[in-house]
Design a protein around this motif. Structure first.
Motif, PDB file in Angstrom:
ATOM      1  N   VAL A   1      -2.481   7.566   9.394  1.00 55.78           N
ATOM      2  CA  VAL A   1      -1.702   7.845   8.134  1.00 55.78           C
ATOM      3  C   VAL A   1      -1.174   6.531   7.626  1.00 55.78           C
ATOM      4  CG1 VAL A   1      -2.611   9.981   7.249  1.00 55.78           C
ATOM      5  CG2 VAL A   1      -0.376   9.121   8.787  1.00 55.78           C
ATOM      6  N   ILE A   2      -1.180   5.349   7.572  1.00 58.24           N
ATOM      7  CA  ILE A   2       0.961   4.511   8.458  1.00 58.24           C
ATOM      8  C   ILE A   2       0.740   3.908   6.798  1.00 58.24           C
ATOM      9  CG2 ILE A   2      -1.206   2.664   8.286  1.00 58.24           C
ATOM     10  CD1 ILE A   2       1.901   2.386  11.243  1.00 58.24           C
ATOM     11  N   ARG A   3      -0.942   3.457   6.449  1.00 55.03           N
ATOM     12  CA  ARG A   3      -0.487   3.843   4.420  1.00 55.03           C
ATOM     13  C   ARG A   3      -0.490   4.258   3.825  1.00 55.03           C
ATOM     14  NH1 ARG A   3      -5.890   2.958   1.676  1.00 55.03           N
ATOM     15  NH2 ARG A   3      -4.923   2.677  -0.090  1.00 55.03           N
ATOM     16  N   TYR A   4       0.199   5.058   4.009  1.00 57.45           N
ATOM     17  CA  TYR A   4       0.373   6.583   3.473  1.00 57.45           C
ATOM     18  C   TYR A   4       1.970   6.707   4.186  1.00 57.45           C
ATOM     19  CZ  TYR A   4      -3.891   7.112   2.434  1.00 57.45           C
ATOM     20  OH  TYR A   4      -5.607   6.496   1.405  1.00 57.45           O
ATOM     21  N   GLY A   5       2.642   6.261   4.625  1.00 56.32           N
ATOM     22  CA  GLY A   5       4.443   6.610   5.603  1.00 56.32           C
ATOM     23  C   GLY A   5       4.312   7.125   6.290  1.00 56.32           C
ATOM     24  N   VAL A   6       5.242   6.736   7.877  1.00 54.29           N
ATOM     25  CA  VAL A   6       5.506   7.271   9.003  1.00 54.29           C
ATOM     26  C   VAL A   6       5.581   8.494   9.023  1.00 54.29           C
ATOM     27  CG1 VAL A   6       7.064   6.625  10.692  1.00 54.29           C
ATOM     28  CG2 VAL A   6       6.408   4.842   9.565  1.00 54.29           C
TER      29      VAL A   6
END
Length: 218
Positions: free
Chosen positions: A143-148
């Motif tokens: 999910v790193i492309r959407y946030g941390v």
């Protein structure tokens, strides 16, 4: 270079004027050998030493186990301070972002595997804890492309419980203390599972929001 002065980037060899801002590359390079990163490196170096101490003389000598506990305790203490120092004094570097979680998992993973190999800790406990850590790491990348996914309070309690429980198992405890460490490990396992499920929930929500935002932007 993107706007960095030639002197800061090492292009001309001239020292920057007093008060001049260094380029981002120069700042990152200068900050690599900061106290937070040094503590992380110490923790990495402690891992093989800890394993040798824990397994010395068959792995059952109380004195060697006490020395192994001391090495483990130092590693846990550096884990607390390096992150705090990095955030407080703006010492965060790309090296630290990569090396810190590696050092954390290396010392904890080596302790769990060694304890299970010695017969002190059931293999399923080691499997649950290590499986959770690996799974959450992969989940973060998913999910790193959407946030941390931020570290939760439960996650911090889990880390504290794991460190305390593993430290107690490293020591050659008997009697009531041996019983106590069993229950501390039980709490650590429960927190490991519960916080792992919560991270999965957060990841699913974060991914859904990210996909919805992408569709709305089309």
């Amino acid at each position: 270079m993107t706007g960095a002065p030639a002197s800061a980037a090492g292009g001309t060899g001239r020292r920057p004027a007093p008060g001049a801002k260094l380029g981002a590359a120069a700042v990152n390079q200068a900050s690599l050998w900061n106290i937070a990163n040094i503590l992380t490196m110490i923790r990495l170096v402690l891992v093989p030493g800890f394993v040798m101490l824990l397994l010395a003389d068959g792995g059952y000598d109380p004195q060697w186990r006490a020395l192994a506990w001391a090495a483990f305790a130092v590693a846990m203490i550096t884990d607390i301070f390096d992150g705090h120092l990095a955030r407080t004094y703006n010492l965060v570097t790309d090296f630290g972002k990569i090396a810190d979680p590696i050092a954390d998992k290396a010392i904890m993973g080596s302790a769990l595997v060694c304890l299970s190999w010695l017969g002190d800790l059931p293999w399923w406990v080691t499997g649950v804890i290590l499986g959770r850590e690996l799974g959450i790491t992969l989940l973060r990348f998913w999910v790193i492309r959407y946030g941390v996914i931020p570290a939760s309070r439960g996650g911090k309690l889990k880390t504290l419980a794991q460190g305390t429980a593993v430290g107690m198992y490293v020591l050659a405890l008997t009697g009531p203390l041996a019983t106590l460490r069993f229950w501390v490990m039980a709490v650590a396992v429960v927190l490991t599972v519960v916080t792992g499920l919560d991270y999965i929930r957060q990841a699913v929500v974060l991914r859904r929001k990210g996909l919805a935002a992408e569709r709305a932007a089309r």
